[in-house]
Design a protein around this motif. Structure first.
Motif, mmCIF file in Angstrom:
data_model
loop_
_atom_site.group_PDB
_atom_site.id
_atom_site.type_symbol
_atom_site.label_atom_id
_atom_site.label_comp_id
_atom_site.label_asym_id
_atom_site.label_seq_id
_atom_site.Cartn_x
_atom_site.Cartn_y
_atom_site.Cartn_z
ATOM 1 N N LYS A 141 -8.504 -7.485 1.940
ATOM 2 C CA LYS A 141 -7.449 -7.469 2.948
ATOM 3 C C LYS A 141 -7.117 -6.023 3.322
ATOM 4 C CE LYS A 141 -5.386 -11.767 1.258
ATOM 5 N NZ LYS A 141 -4.153 -12.410 0.744
ATOM 6 N N PRO A 142 -8.097 -5.295 3.918
ATOM 7 C CA PRO A 142 -7.878 -3.879 4.205
ATOM 8 C C PRO A 142 -6.751 -3.608 5.182
ATOM 9 C CG PRO A 142 -9.864 -4.692 5.302
ATOM 10 C CD PRO A 142 -9.410 -5.759 4.353
ATOM 11 N N ARG A 143 -6.582 -4.470 6.182
ATOM 12 C CA ARG A 143 -5.541 -4.225 7.193
ATOM 13 C C ARG A 143 -4.146 -4.297 6.578
ATOM 14 N NH1 ARG A 143 -7.421 -7.345 12.777
ATOM 15 N NH2 ARG A 143 -9.366 -6.156 13.095
ATOM 16 N N LYS A 144 -3.932 -5.284 5.698
ATOM 17 C CA LYS A 144 -2.623 -5.432 5.069
ATOM 18 C C LYS A 144 -2.322 -4.252 4.159
ATOM 19 C CE LYS A 144 0.169 -8.749 2.468
ATOM 20 N NZ LYS A 144 0.194 -10.085 1.821
ATOM 21 N N VAL A 145 -3.304 -3.882 3.336
ATOM 22 C CA VAL A 145 -3.126 -2.754 2.408
ATOM 23 C C VAL A 145 -2.925 -1.456 3.167
ATOM 24 C CG1 VAL A 145 -4.220 -1.388 0.605
ATOM 25 C CG2 VAL A 145 -4.446 -3.876 0.578
ATOM 26 N N LEU A 146 -3.776 -1.206 4.150
ATOM 27 C CA LEU A 146 -3.667 0.024 4.940
ATOM 28 C C LEU A 146 -2.363 0.061 5.730
ATOM 29 C CD1 LEU A 146 -7.339 0.378 6.218
ATOM 30 C CD2 LEU A 146 -6.179 1.870 4.583
ATOM 31 N N GLY A 147 -1.874 -1.095 6.131
ATOM 32 C CA GLY A 147 -0.607 -1.140 6.851
ATOM 33 C C GLY A 147 0.548 -0.638 6.000
ATOM 34 N N ILE A 152 0.287 1.297 3.333
ATOM 35 C CA ILE A 152 0.051 2.718 3.039
ATOM 36 C C ILE A 152 0.443 3.583 4.235
ATOM 37 C CG2 ILE A 152 -1.767 4.431 2.613
ATOM 38 C CD1 ILE A 152 -3.155 2.301 0.894
ATOM 39 N N LYS A 153 0.114 3.108 5.427
ATOM 40 C CA LYS A 153 0.455 3.863 6.637
ATOM 41 C C LYS A 153 1.952 4.067 6.747
ATOM 42 C CE LYS A 153 0.444 1.720 10.564
ATOM 43 N NZ LYS A 153 -0.017 1.005 11.791
ATOM 44 N N TRP A 154 2.739 3.028 6.465
ATOM 45 C CA TRP A 154 4.201 3.138 6.583
ATOM 46 C C TRP A 154 4.779 4.050 5.509
ATOM 47 C CZ3 TRP A 154 6.358 2.275 10.896
ATOM 48 C CH2 TRP A 154 5.899 1.274 11.747
ATOM 49 N N VAL A 155 4.206 4.010 4.317
ATOM 50 C CA VAL A 155 4.670 4.897 3.242
ATOM 51 C C VAL A 155 4.415 6.357 3.614
ATOM 52 C CG1 VAL A 155 4.243 5.637 0.858
ATOM 53 C CG2 VAL A 155 4.434 3.197 1.392
ATOM 54 N N LEU A 156 3.216 6.639 4.105
ATOM 55 C CA LEU A 156 2.868 8.013 4.478
ATOM 56 C C LEU A 156 3.636 8.471 5.710
ATOM 57 C CD1 LEU A 156 -0.977 7.866 3.820
ATOM 58 C CD2 LEU A 156 0.692 9.259 2.581
ATOM 59 N N LEU A 157 3.890 7.546 6.639
ATOM 60 C CA LEU A 157 4.684 7.887 7.819
ATOM 61 C C LEU A 157 6.106 8.251 7.411
ATOM 62 C CD1 LEU A 157 4.868 8.110 10.896
ATOM 63 C CD2 LEU A 157 5.451 5.672 10.965
ATOM 64 N N ALA A 158 6.673 7.486 6.485
ATOM 65 C CA ALA A 158 8.023 7.786 5.987
ATOM 66 C C ALA A 158 8.061 9.153 5.312
ATOM 67 C CB ALA A 158 8.475 6.707 5.012
ATOM 68 N N ASP A 159 7.010 9.462 4.561
ATOM 69 C CA ASP A 159 6.947 10.768 3.901
ATOM 70 C C ASP A 159 6.856 11.886 4.936
ATOM 71 O OD1 ASP A 159 6.604 12.489 1.499
ATOM 72 O OD2 ASP A 159 4.648 12.857 2.395
ATOM 73 N N ALA A 160 6.037 11.686 5.967
ATOM 74 C CA ALA A 160 5.903 12.705 7.005
ATOM 75 C C ALA A 160 7.235 12.938 7.720
ATOM 76 C CB ALA A 160 4.829 12.283 8.010
ATOM 77 N N ILE A 161 7.972 11.859 7.961
ATOM 78 C CA ILE A 161 9.272 11.983 8.638
ATOM 79 C C ILE A 161 10.257 12.753 7.774
ATOM 80 C CG2 ILE A 161 11.293 10.685 9.438
ATOM 81 C CD1 ILE A 161 9.333 8.502 10.387
#
Length: 212
Positions: free
Chosen positions: A93-99, A101-110
């Motif tokens: 389930k790469p899309r779910k996992v990557l989704g 991870i993307k939000w976690v990294l986006l929050a960190d970038a913000i």
């Protein structure tokens, strides 16, 4: 220590070479080529940020380099996870996992990008080395959060490669071992830089070499 201008020249060379590699990889293969291409592109912001930090003669310029560097590392980790999923076929389930991870990294970038207002993530200080002014990172709470996020996902990548190596037969292990050792070496090099308090992040040379 080599001149700061030599390191900047090396970083510029790596950026241009990574661009060429990204274009080449994108044309050669569909799935894996796209993953490699984006991974190479993601290496460019941290290297660029470090080039700016190395050449900076004003605090504001060093801070700009820091923002490009640290937000860029979030980009690197995201693309590294994507590459690992394609290279190791590590999840169904790469899309779910990557989704997630993307939000976690986006929050960190913000949380890094709002540092000019909150002053919670990092600052820089200057020091004179061999008659030249260099700027050093002063990590604060947000920087430790950033490291926790990036290192956590980095270790997940390392563990994924280790499991893939263990599960594959000897004839297929080599291609995974090469990437495992290369990625681990760059991670260790970056850790040594963080602990050394050196003004120039030489591990960016390893990052560029990994991309190439």
């Amino acid at each position: 220590m080599l001149s700061r201008y030599v390191y900047v020249a090396i970083f510029v060379f790596l950026i241009l070479t990574l661009l060429a590699c990204a274009i080449s990889a994108g044309r050669q293969y569909k799935g894996l080529g796209k993953a490699v291409s984006w991974l190479d592109i993601s290496f460019i912001p941290p290297i660029l940020g470090n080039a700016i930090i190395v050449i900076a003669n004003r605090k504001w310029l060093a801070l700009v380099g820091c923002y490009i560097y640290y937000v860029g590392m979030d980009f690197v980790i995201y693309e590294l996870v994507k590459f690992t999923e394609v290279y190791c076929k590590s999840t169904r389930k790469p899309r779910k996992v990557l989704g997630w991870i993307k939000w976690v990294l986006l929050a960190d970038a913000i949380q890094l990008l709002i540092n000019p207002v909150t002053k919670h993530a990092f600052d820089v200080r200057w020091d004179v080395i061999n008659g030249e002014v260099f700027y050093f990172l002063v990590p604060l709470a947000g920087q430790y959060i950033h490291r926790l996020v990036d290192y956590g996902l980095f270790f997940a990548v390392i563990i994924t490669f280790a499991i893939t190596i263990f599960r594959n037969s000897r004839i297929y292990r080599e291609k995974f071992i090469i990437m495992f050792v290369s990625i681990l070496a760059v991670g260790v090099w970056e850790t040594v830089f963080i602990l050394s308090k050196n003004p120039i992040d030489r591990s960016m040379i390893g990052l560029g070499a990994l991309g190439i």
